[in-house]
Design a protein around this motif. Structure first.
Motif, mmCIF file in Angstrom:
data_model
loop_
_atom_site.group_PDB
_atom_site.id
_atom_site.type_symbol
_atom_site.label_atom_id
_atom_site.label_comp_id
_atom_site.label_asym_id
_atom_site.label_seq_id
_atom_site.Cartn_x
_atom_site.Cartn_y
_atom_site.Cartn_z
ATOM 1 N N ASP A 70 0.835 -1.204 0.000
ATOM 2 C CA ASP A 70 0.000 0.000 0.000
ATOM 3 C C ASP A 70 0.865 1.247 0.000
ATOM 4 O OD1 ASP A 70 -2.337 -1.498 0.108
ATOM 5 O OD2 ASP A 70 -2.672 -1.142 2.250
ATOM 6 N N LEU A 71 1.870 1.247 0.866
ATOM 7 C CA LEU A 71 2.754 2.397 0.990
ATOM 8 C C LEU A 71 3.523 2.640 -0.308
ATOM 9 C CD1 LEU A 71 3.889 4.657 2.741
ATOM 10 C CD2 LEU A 71 5.566 3.013 3.635
ATOM 11 N N LYS A 72 4.057 1.579 -0.893
ATOM 12 C CA LYS A 72 4.807 1.710 -2.151
ATOM 13 C C LYS A 72 3.916 2.211 -3.282
ATOM 14 C CE LYS A 72 8.135 -1.858 -0.947
ATOM 15 N NZ LYS A 72 8.537 -3.262 -1.157
ATOM 16 N N GLU A 73 2.685 1.702 -3.349
ATOM 17 C CA GLU A 73 1.754 2.137 -4.381
ATOM 18 C C GLU A 73 1.451 3.634 -4.253
ATOM 19 O OE1 GLU A 73 -2.507 0.699 -6.201
ATOM 20 O OE2 GLU A 73 -2.299 0.687 -4.026
ATOM 21 N N LEU A 74 1.220 4.081 -3.031
ATOM 22 C CA LEU A 74 0.936 5.492 -2.795
ATOM 23 C C LEU A 74 2.162 6.355 -3.085
ATOM 24 C CD1 LEU A 74 -0.907 7.771 -1.917
ATOM 25 C CD2 LEU A 74 -0.337 7.214 0.478
ATOM 26 N N GLN A 75 3.318 5.932 -2.638
ATOM 27 C CA GLN A 75 4.541 6.694 -2.896
ATOM 28 C C GLN A 75 4.806 6.827 -4.396
ATOM 29 O OE1 GLN A 75 7.138 4.225 -0.499
ATOM 30 N NE2 GLN A 75 7.283 5.803 1.101
ATOM 31 N N SER A 76 4.588 5.754 -5.145
ATOM 32 C CA SER A 76 4.794 5.793 -6.596
ATOM 33 C C SER A 76 3.818 6.759 -7.258
ATOM 34 C CB SER A 76 4.621 4.398 -7.194
ATOM 35 O OG SER A 76 5.632 3.539 -6.738
ATOM 36 N N ALA A 77 2.572 6.740 -6.815
ATOM 37 C CA ALA A 77 1.559 7.647 -7.369
ATOM 38 C C ALA A 77 1.944 9.100 -7.094
ATOM 39 C CB ALA A 77 0.190 7.333 -6.778
ATOM 40 N N ILE A 78 2.408 9.371 -5.890
ATOM 41 C CA ILE A 78 2.816 10.738 -5.528
ATOM 42 C C ILE A 78 4.001 11.186 -6.373
ATOM 43 C CG2 ILE A 78 3.803 12.153 -3.679
ATOM 44 C CD1 ILE A 78 2.071 10.455 -1.716
ATOM 45 N N GLU A 79 4.966 10.310 -6.555
ATOM 46 C CA GLU A 79 6.143 10.658 -7.363
ATOM 47 C C GLU A 79 5.737 10.995 -8.798
ATOM 48 O OE1 GLU A 79 9.322 11.327 -6.521
ATOM 49 O OE2 GLU A 79 8.463 11.162 -4.508
ATOM 50 N N ARG A 80 4.838 10.201 -9.374
ATOM 51 C CA ARG A 80 4.377 10.497 -10.739
ATOM 52 C C ARG A 80 3.646 11.839 -10.778
ATOM 53 N NH1 ARG A 80 3.987 4.909 -10.699
ATOM 54 N NH2 ARG A 80 1.833 4.890 -9.938
ATOM 55 N N SER A 81 2.889 12.149 -9.732
ATOM 56 C CA SER A 81 2.142 13.410 -9.720
ATOM 57 C C SER A 81 3.064 14.615 -9.653
ATOM 58 C CB SER A 81 1.138 13.438 -8.560
ATOM 59 O OG SER A 81 1.779 13.643 -7.325
ATOM 60 N N LYS A 82 4.228 14.456 -9.040
ATOM 61 C CA LYS A 82 5.180 15.567 -8.967
ATOM 62 C C LYS A 82 5.692 15.965 -10.344
ATOM 63 C CE LYS A 82 6.724 14.620 -4.269
ATOM 64 N NZ LYS A 82 7.830 14.145 -3.421
ATOM 65 N N ASN A 83 5.630 15.022 -11.289
ATOM 66 C CA ASN A 83 6.051 15.282 -12.671
ATOM 67 C C ASN A 83 4.849 15.444 -13.602
ATOM 68 O OD1 ASN A 83 8.850 14.996 -12.070
ATOM 69 N ND2 ASN A 83 8.558 12.784 -12.012
ATOM 70 N N ASN A 84 3.652 15.619 -13.017
ATOM 71 C CA ASN A 84 2.405 15.703 -13.794
ATOM 72 C C ASN A 84 2.212 14.495 -14.696
ATOM 73 O OD1 ASN A 84 1.498 18.193 -12.756
ATOM 74 N ND2 ASN A 84 2.917 19.265 -14.101
ATOM 75 N N GLU A 85 2.623 13.329 -14.219
ATOM 76 C CA GLU A 85 2.511 12.089 -14.988
ATOM 77 C C GLU A 85 1.580 11.086 -14.323
ATOM 78 O OE1 GLU A 85 6.592 10.855 -15.215
ATOM 79 O OE2 GLU A 85 7.086 12.329 -16.764
ATOM 80 N N GLU A 86 0.778 11.544 -13.358
ATOM 81 C CA GLU A 86 -0.104 10.614 -12.658
ATOM 82 C C GLU A 86 -1.218 10.133 -13.580
ATOM 83 O OE1 GLU A 86 -2.188 14.420 -12.493
ATOM 84 O OE2 GLU A 86 -0.136 13.949 -11.934
ATOM 85 N N THR A 87 -1.668 8.920 -13.316
ATOM 86 C CA THR A 87 -2.776 8.334 -14.066
ATOM 87 C C THR A 87 -4.081 8.537 -13.299
ATOM 88 O OG1 THR A 87 -2.580 6.192 -12.986
ATOM 89 C CG2 THR A 87 -1.215 6.557 -14.966
ATOM 90 N N GLU A 88 -5.183 8.191 -13.944
ATOM 91 C CA GLU A 88 -6.467 8.222 -13.243
ATOM 92 C C GLU A 88 -6.418 7.308 -12.021
ATOM 93 O OE1 GLU A 88 -8.780 6.791 -16.504
ATOM 94 O OE2 GLU A 88 -9.508 8.781 -17.026
#
Length: 125
Positions: A70-88
């Motif tokens: 859970d933690l890794k999934e959330l951390q990965s999502a946050i990292e992608r969002s910092k580069n405006n690369e997050e998915t839905e």
């Protein structure tokens, strides 16, 4: 009317009754399918990102973090969002972990307060 299926809530996108789906906030908005929820996450992107960037606690302190995965999934999502690369799906993950929305199924339907499939609200008391 007694033979009609009763629904606990009404989807705010389709205006149809629902007995499972996503609850936004404390019930201010409802979505009945994952597809609709993901689209709504895109519309609410700025609010979801604001919530994740203003937590006020460490990620591992969140009640929704139940495992290292859970933690890794959330951390990965946050990292992608910092580069405006997050998915839905990333937005859904961040929204879930910040209590912006959650999934539920209603097992019991209140006979006195419910919806019909077409979204009509029924109150019998």
């Amino acid at each position: 009317m007694n033979n009609q299926i009763k629904y606990a809530r009404k989807c705010d996108v389709t205006n149809k009754g629902m007995n499972k789906g996503w609850v936004w906030g404390d019930g201010i908005f409802y979505t009945s399918t994952k597809e609709l929820t993901l689209k709504q996450c895109l519309e609410d992107r700025e609010h979801i990102l604001f919530g994740i960037n203003n937590l006020g606690c460490d990620l591992n302190e969140l009640d929704t973090i139940q495992s290292d995965d859970d933690l890794k999934e959330l951390q990965s999502a946050i990292e992608r969002s910092k580069n405006n690369e997050e998915t839905e799906s990333d937005l859904l993950t961040m929204g879930y972990h910040t209590d912006y929305l959650y999934y539920t199924e209603w097992d019991e339907i209140d006979d006195d307060h419910h919806y019909l499939e077409n979204g009509t609200y029924i109150e019998t008391i």
